[in-house]
Design an enzyme around this catalytic site. Structure first.
Site, short mmCIF file in Angstrom:
data_model
loop_
_atom_site.label_atom_id
_atom_site.label_comp_id
_atom_site.label_asym_id
_atom_site.label_seq_id
_atom_site.Cartn_x
_atom_site.Cartn_y
_atom_site.Cartn_z
N GLY A 1 0.86 -1.20 0.03
CA GLY A 1 -0.03 0.26 0.15
C GLY A 1 0.72 1.08 0.16
N CYS B 1 5.01 -6.34 2.20
CA CYS B 1 5.54 -4.91 2.11
C CYS B 1 4.70 -4.23 3.11
CB CYS B 1 5.16 -4.39 0.75
SG CYS B 1 6.15 -2.80 0.40
N TYR B 2 3.67 -3.30 2.64
CA TYR B 2 2.88 -2.70 3.50
C TYR B 2 2.10 -3.55 4.49
CZ TYR B 2 -0.82 0.60 5.59
OH TYR B 2 -1.63 1.35 6.12
N HIS C 1 8.48 -8.15 -2.40
CA HIS C 1 7.29 -8.33 -3.10
C HIS C 1 7.58 -9.74 -3.91
CE1 HIS C 1 4.90 -4.67 -3.00
NE2 HIS C 1 6.15 -3.97 -2.84
N GLU D 1 5.41 -11.27 -5.24
CA GLU D 1 4.38 -11.66 -6.53
C GLU D 1 4.98 -10.89 -7.81
OE1 GLU D 1 4.38 -9.57 -4.11
OE2 GLU D 1 3.20 -7.60 -4.59
N SER E 1 -14.80 -6.48 -30.71
CA SER E 1 -13.97 -5.72 -31.23
C SER E 1 -13.04 -6.73 -32.29
CB SER E 1 -13.12 -5.04 -30.55
OG SER E 1 -12.14 -5.60 -29.93
N GLY E 2 -12.93 -7.88 -31.89
CA GLY E 2 -12.30 -8.95 -32.66
C GLY E 2 -11.08 -9.06 -32.13
N GLY E 3 -10.64 -8.41 -31.10
CA GLY E 3 -9.51 -8.66 -30.30
C GLY E 3 -9.91 -9.86 -29.23
N VAL E 4 -8.88 -10.12 -28.77
CA VAL E 4 -8.79 -11.26 -27.79
C VAL E 4 -9.75 -11.22 -26.57
CG1 VAL E 4 -7.36 -13.06 -26.49
CG2 VAL E 4 -6.18 -11.71 -28.20
N ASP E 5 -9.67 -10.21 -25.91
CA ASP E 5 -10.72 -10.08 -24.74
C ASP E 5 -11.91 -10.05 -25.09
OD1 ASP E 5 -8.14 -9.57 -23.82
OD2 ASP E 5 -8.43 -7.37 -23.63
N SER E 6 -12.42 -9.45 -26.22
CA SER E 6 -13.85 -9.43 -26.37
C SER E 6 -14.13 -10.64 -27.05
CB SER E 6 -14.32 -7.89 -27.22
OG SER E 6 -13.67 -8.14 -28.45
N SER E 7 -13.42 -11.05 -27.92
CA SER E 7 -13.66 -12.43 -28.52
C SER E 7 -13.90 -13.36 -27.61
CB SER E 7 -12.47 -12.80 -29.42
OG SER E 7 -12.29 -11.75 -30.51
N LYS F 1 -4.30 -10.92 -19.27
CA LYS F 1 -4.17 -11.29 -20.75
C LYS F 1 -3.82 -12.75 -20.79
CE LYS F 1 -4.59 -8.98 -24.39
NZ LYS F 1 -5.45 -8.23 -24.35
P1 XMP Z 1 -0.56 0.30 -21.53
O1 XMP Z 1 -0.36 1.38 -22.61
O2 XMP Z 1 -1.36 0.97 -20.37
O3 XMP Z 1 -1.23 -0.74 -21.94
O4 XMP Z 1 0.76 -0.09 -20.82
C1 XMP Z 1 -1.26 -2.09 -21.28
C2 XMP Z 1 -2.11 -2.97 -22.57
O5 XMP Z 1 -3.43 -2.38 -22.35
C3 XMP Z 1 -3.85 -2.19 -23.75
N1 XMP Z 1 -4.41 -1.04 -23.64
C4 XMP Z 1 -5.96 -1.08 -23.70
N2 XMP Z 1 -6.71 -2.15 -23.96
N3 XMP Z 1 -8.69 -0.50 -23.63
C5 XMP Z 1 -7.86 -1.74 -23.95
O6 XMP Z 1 -8.81 -2.44 -24.13
C6 XMP Z 1 -7.74 0.71 -23.53
O7 XMP Z 1 -8.16 1.67 -23.38
C7 XMP Z 1 -6.54 0.18 -23.57
N4 XMP Z 1 -5.17 0.83 -23.45
C8 XMP Z 1 -4.17 0.36 -23.36
C9 XMP Z 1 -2.53 -1.86 -24.66
O8 XMP Z 1 -2.49 -2.23 -25.73
C10 XMP Z 1 -1.50 -3.21 -23.86
O9 XMP Z 1 -1.59 -4.26 -24.42
#
Ligand code: XMP
Length: 514
Positions: free
Chosen positions: A55, A82-83, A169, A171, A223-229, A370
């Site tokens: 913290g 840590c804290y 830390h 972790e 969005s077609g990205g990993v997370d939303s897929s 991720k």
């Molecule tokens: P940063 O730039 O914060 O990015 O080091 C860490 C990871 O997150 C992705 N990123 C986002 N993903 N919405 C998302 O879904 C966002 O607004 C956003 N901003 C950054 C970035 O591509 C990297 O993988």
């Protein structure tokens, strides 16, 4: 049925989810709760172990985050980090003070291997320190089991009461034996059997989504990205026909990406997601006109997204839930990760306009990193080439164009990025780098091309190696490859006369530029 679990009590450290994740890696279910959580609630959960996080404050300061003495008297093993370590000492009668020497970063540590915490850990190792206070005097009954050059109590224990305190830390990956230390705590000291798996996450999530949604209709932002897929496929397994997936092409995608997403998730693809594509590029560009401040751009893109969804939802009819593929690093850096501080507000997170007419947001991946999302993707049977796709931020090229976004700049960055990706693939490097992209700086500079003076933009190349996207290092791309990318971008993309290679790690940089 009592599920075996370890709970993490959040005092506002930046690495809290990393702790939870390391516990999950020990195959033990883990949840995070604020330090304000009622002790009765904690007792009722009957955890096998409790971990107190780091913290930002001093535990002896006025109004500092604290906990009751009773927490340490439940007979449940407690590990303070840590804290959390300092707080344990402070509450139990030790003394915490400003350290004569502040420790930060990689630090050599000597550990007492007779402690169960350090079983199978070499007596000399390297840990990650980040503290300005130190344990000046241990609480009665404790003994020191680790020291560094500047820290006489780098770890302390009172094994009779199953209380352990670590100043560093474990972790964080920089603590070489960190995972082993946490494993020793969770599996040996707490006695967890370790039968939790990612498939349990998937099953539990599907069941809880079904319970939550009932017969409601669900709209998913794909969005077609990993997370939303992964989120979309998880939802489709949970509620099938009740789901509609809307793909907003905001004009800030990579070159040709809109069509590629449609090819995979649309009617011709392999999934049954009720896929709708909305071409909204003009309205995004319009709203972004004249805006250059990163947070303002993120907010506009996020809001416009929600507006487009609302409109689409109205066309579809009543929609009760909105799904988003928010993952944990988005949450923590937006300052919504419990008690910790804001770095940048990720799109996908919070910031809903008042007029939102969905009942609720569903974020099934909100507690995952991720690589854990990828494991869930594989568990759901999503093909590897989609699961291992590199991440792309929600606000897209909007945050890879520094300063004002225009159609022309989007074109420049799309073309430069396409060349970069092509050359990385040609060099066989695409699976070695976790995220790479071209960004357009706001810098224009003088160059010379065919005897003519030019005054054009600089493109910046980024390539990162990372496990969890919370920390990352620049990937060393061979000079020949960089050279080729650079000359191709300058020759093929008009209005670019300079290519820069950004080698900043995270921290102190972030992966994206804005
Ligand atoms: P940063 O730039 O914060 O990015 O080091 C860490 C990871 O997150 C992705 N990123 C986002 N993903 N919405 C998302 O879904 C966002 O607004 C956003 N901003 C950054 C970035 O591509 C990297 O993988």
């Amino acid at each position: 049925m009592d599920k075996e679990r370890v709970i993490v009590i959040d005092f506002g450290g930046q690495y809290n989810q990393l702790i939870a994740r390391r516990v999950r890696e020990c195959s033990v279910y883990c949840e995070i709760f604020s330090y304000k959580t009622d002790l009765g609630k904690i007792k009722a959960m009957n955890p096998k172990g409790i971990i107190l996080t780091g913290g930002p404050s001093s535990c002896y300061g006025e109004g500092a985050a604290s906990c009751s003495r009773e927490l340490f008297e439940l007979g449940i093993p407690v590990l303070g980090l840590c804290y959390g370590a300092q707080l344990m000492m402070h509450v139990l009668g030790g003394r915490v003070d400003r350290a004569p020497v502040r420790e930060y970063g990689r630090t050599e540590v000597r550990v007492d291997t007779s402690s169960r915490l350090f079983r199978d850990v070499p007596s000399h190792t390297v840990c990650w320190m980040s503290h300005f206070d130190y344990i000046a005097e241990m609480a009665p009954g404790f003994r020191s089991v680790a020291v560094t050059a500047d820290c006489p109590v780098a770890a302390a224990e009172c094994p009779e009461k199953a209380l352990y305190a670590i100043q560093f830390h474990p972790e964080v990956l920089h603590t070489i034996e960190g995972s082993k230390i946490l494993f020793n705590f969770v599996r040996d000291i707490c006695g967890c059997a370790g039968d939790w798996r990612m498939d349990s996450f998937v099953e539990e999530n599907i069941a809880s989504i079904r319970r939550k949604v009932g017969k409601g209709r669900v709209l998913c932002a794909l969005s077609g990205g990993v997370d939303s897929s992964v989120a979309a496929v998880l939802l489709s397994k949970a509620v099938g026909e009740q789901l509609t997936c809307v793909f907003v092409d905001h004009g800030l995608l990579r070159k040709n990406e809109g069509d590629e997403v449609e090819a995979v998730f649309g009617p011709e693809g392999g999934y049954d997601l009720n896929f709708i594509r909305v071409n909204a590029r003009e309205r995004f560009y319009e709203r972004l006109r004249g805006v250059s401040e990163p947070e303002a751009k993120r907010k506009i893109i996020g809001e416009e997204f929600i507006h487009v969804f609302e409109e689409e939802a109205r066309k579809i009819g009543a929609v009760d839930f909105l799904v988003q593929g928010t993952i944990y690093p988005d949450v923590v850096e937006s300052g919504l990760g419990g008690e910790s501080a804001v770095i940048k507000s990720h799109h996908n997170v919070g910031g809903l306009p008042d007029c939102v007419d969905f009942k609720e947001i569903i974020e099934p991946l909100r507690s995952l990193f991720k690589d854990e999302v990828r494991k869930v993707g594989l568990e759901l049977g999503i093909p590897e080439h989609l699961v291992f796709r590199q991440p792309f931020p929600g606000p897209g090229l909007g945050i890879r164009i520094i300063g004002e976004v225009t159609a022309e700049k989007v074109r420049i960055v799309q073309d430069a990025d396409a060349i970069y990706r092509e050359e990385i693939a040609n060099a066989g490097l695409e699976w070695e780098i976790d995220q790479y992209f071209a960004a357009l700086t706001n810098m224009r500079s003088v160059g010379v091309m065919g005897d003519e003076r030019t005054y054009d933009y600089a493109v910046a190349l980024r390539a990162m190696k990372t496990v969890d996207f919370m920390t990352a290092e620049s990937a060393p791309i061979p000079y020949e490859v960089l050279n080729k990318v650079s000359s191709r971008i300058i020759n093929e993309v008009s209005h670019v006369n300079r290519v820069l290679y950004d080698i900043t790690s995270k921290p102190p940089g972030t992966i994206e530029f804005e």
